[in-house]
Write a protein that holds these residues in place. Structure first.
Motif, PDB file in Angstrom:
ATOM      1  N   LEU A  67       6.950   9.268  70.516  1.00  0.00           N
ATOM      2  CA  LEU A  67       7.430   9.376  69.140  1.00  0.00           C
ATOM      3  C   LEU A  67       6.510  10.219  68.264  1.00  0.00           C
ATOM      4  O   LEU A  67       6.720  10.321  67.056  1.00  0.00           O
ATOM      5  CB  LEU A  67       7.584   7.975  68.539  1.00  0.00           C
ATOM      6  CG  LEU A  67       8.592   7.081  69.252  1.00  0.00           C
ATOM      7  CD1 LEU A  67       8.528   5.672  68.693  1.00  0.00           C
ATOM      8  CD2 LEU A  67       9.990   7.649  69.159  1.00  0.00           C
ATOM      9  N   ASN A  68       5.517  10.833  68.850  1.00  0.00           N
ATOM     10  CA  ASN A  68       4.487  11.578  68.147  1.00  0.00           C
ATOM     11  C   ASN A  68       5.038  12.697  67.276  1.00  0.00           C
ATOM     12  O   ASN A  68       4.607  12.889  66.160  1.00  0.00           O
ATOM     13  CB  ASN A  68       3.502  12.144  69.174  1.00  0.00           C
ATOM     14  CG  ASN A  68       2.329  12.835  68.543  1.00  0.00           C
ATOM     15  OD1 ASN A  68       2.204  12.895  67.332  1.00  0.00           O
ATOM     16  ND2 ASN A  68       1.465  13.351  69.365  1.00  0.00           N
ATOM     17  N   SER A  72      12.479  14.272  60.775  1.00  0.00           N
ATOM     18  CA  SER A  72      13.322  13.521  59.854  1.00  0.00           C
ATOM     19  C   SER A  72      14.750  14.055  59.899  1.00  0.00           C
ATOM     20  O   SER A  72      14.973  15.255  60.110  1.00  0.00           O
ATOM     21  CB  SER A  72      12.787  13.638  58.429  1.00  0.00           C
ATOM     22  OG  SER A  72      11.489  13.118  58.354  1.00  0.00           O
ATOM     23  N   SER A  73      15.695  13.161  59.635  1.00  0.00           N
ATOM     24  CA  SER A  73      17.092  13.591  59.556  1.00  0.00           C
ATOM     25  C   SER A  73      17.304  14.289  58.207  1.00  0.00           C
ATOM     26  O   SER A  73      16.480  14.194  57.295  1.00  0.00           O
ATOM     27  CB  SER A  73      18.020  12.384  59.663  1.00  0.00           C
ATOM     28  OG  SER A  73      17.910  11.590  58.498  1.00  0.00           O
ATOM     29  N   LYS A  74      18.422  14.976  58.084  1.00  0.00           N
ATOM     30  CA  LYS A  74      18.725  15.663  56.827  1.00  0.00           C
ATOM     31  C   LYS A  74      18.813  14.673  55.673  1.00  0.00           C
ATOM     32  O   LYS A  74      18.360  14.959  54.563  1.00  0.00           O
ATOM     33  CB  LYS A  74      20.025  16.456  56.962  1.00  0.00           C
ATOM     34  CG  LYS A  74      19.885  17.673  57.843  1.00  0.00           C
ATOM     35  CD  LYS A  74      21.177  18.449  57.941  1.00  0.00           C
ATOM     36  CE  LYS A  74      20.984  19.648  58.845  1.00  0.00           C
ATOM     37  NZ  LYS A  74      22.215  20.437  58.959  1.00  0.00           N
ATOM     38  N   GLY A  79      16.503  12.441  50.714  1.00  0.00           N
ATOM     39  CA  GLY A  79      15.954  11.300  49.982  1.00  0.00           C
ATOM     40  C   GLY A  79      14.522  11.542  49.557  1.00  0.00           C
ATOM     41  O   GLY A  79      14.129  11.217  48.418  1.00  0.00           O
ATOM     42  N   GLN A  80      13.726  12.140  50.428  1.00  0.00           N
ATOM     43  CA  GLN A  80      12.334  12.452  50.089  1.00  0.00           C
ATOM     44  C   GLN A  80      12.262  13.503  48.988  1.00  0.00           C
ATOM     45  O   GLN A  80      11.407  13.434  48.101  1.00  0.00           O
ATOM     46  CB  GLN A  80      11.588  12.941  51.335  1.00  0.00           C
ATOM     47  CG  GLN A  80      11.372  11.856  52.358  1.00  0.00           C
ATOM     48  CD  GLN A  80      10.886  12.414  53.695  1.00  0.00           C
ATOM     49  OE1 GLN A  80      10.814  13.624  53.899  1.00  0.00           O
ATOM     50  NE2 GLN A  80      10.572  11.512  54.622  1.00  0.00           N
ATOM     51  N   ALA A  81      13.164  14.479  49.032  1.00  0.00           N
ATOM     52  CA  ALA A  81      13.181  15.527  48.007  1.00  0.00           C
ATOM     53  C   ALA A  81      13.541  14.943  46.644  1.00  0.00           C
ATOM     54  O   ALA A  81      12.909  15.264  45.631  1.00  0.00           O
ATOM     55  CB  ALA A  81      14.171  16.627  48.400  1.00  0.00           C
ATOM     56  N   VAL A  82      14.546  14.079  46.614  1.00  0.00           N
ATOM     57  CA  VAL A  82      14.945  13.442  45.359  1.00  0.00           C
ATOM     58  C   VAL A  82      13.799  12.585  44.823  1.00  0.00           C
ATOM     59  O   VAL A  82      13.459  12.632  43.634  1.00  0.00           O
ATOM     60  CB  VAL A  82      16.228  12.597  45.557  1.00  0.00           C
ATOM     61  CG1 VAL A  82      16.496  11.714  44.354  1.00  0.00           C
ATOM     62  CG2 VAL A  82      17.417  13.498  45.847  1.00  0.00           C
ATOM     63  N   GLU A  83      13.188  11.815  45.693  1.00  0.00           N
ATOM     64  CA  GLU A  83      12.064  10.971  45.305  1.00  0.00           C
ATOM     65  C   GLU A  83      10.909  11.822  44.756  1.00  0.00           C
ATOM     66  O   GLU A  83      10.319  11.496  43.726  1.00  0.00           O
ATOM     67  CB  GLU A  83      11.594  10.176  46.532  1.00  0.00           C
ATOM     68  CG  GLU A  83      10.692   9.023  46.218  1.00  0.00           C
ATOM     69  CD  GLU A  83      10.371   8.252  47.485  1.00  0.00           C
ATOM     70  OE1 GLU A  83       9.167   8.129  47.785  1.00  0.00           O
ATOM     71  OE2 GLU A  83      11.312   7.800  48.170  1.00  0.00           O
TER      72      GLU A  83
END
Length: 91
Positions: A67-68, A72-74, A79-83
């Protein structure tokens, strides 16, 4: 019980036992044995060689390695961009 049912139950038991092992051999990842040997030879994957012959892997270390390089999914990126935008508002 007929022989087929016994074999099916034995198969299920083996699957359960494998799922709870913490020390593994090559079959866990689904990666070919040849490629796993190459990764261990290059030091790209964590492994143990207690008697200098057989190679073993720690489930925890192998899971971390597998899992290294996660992506991220779109939806997660949005969500990260909005945050980020809400946290860094400029007035």
């Amino acid at each position: 019980m007929n022989e087929l049912k016994i074999l099916e139950k034995l198969d299920r038991i083996e699957t359960i036992v494998r799922a709870h092992k913490t020390v593994l051999t090559f079959d866990y990842t689904g990666i070919s044995r040849n490629y796993m040997y190459k990764l261990t030879a290059r030091g790209k994957i964590p492994f143990s060689k207690p008697k200098g012959k057989l190679i073993f892997f720690s489930r925890e270390k192998l899971d971390d390695w597998l899992l290294n390089n996660s992506h991220s999914s779109k939806e997660e990126i949005r969500g990260q961009a909005v945050e980020y935008a809400f946290r860094n508002k400029r007035f």
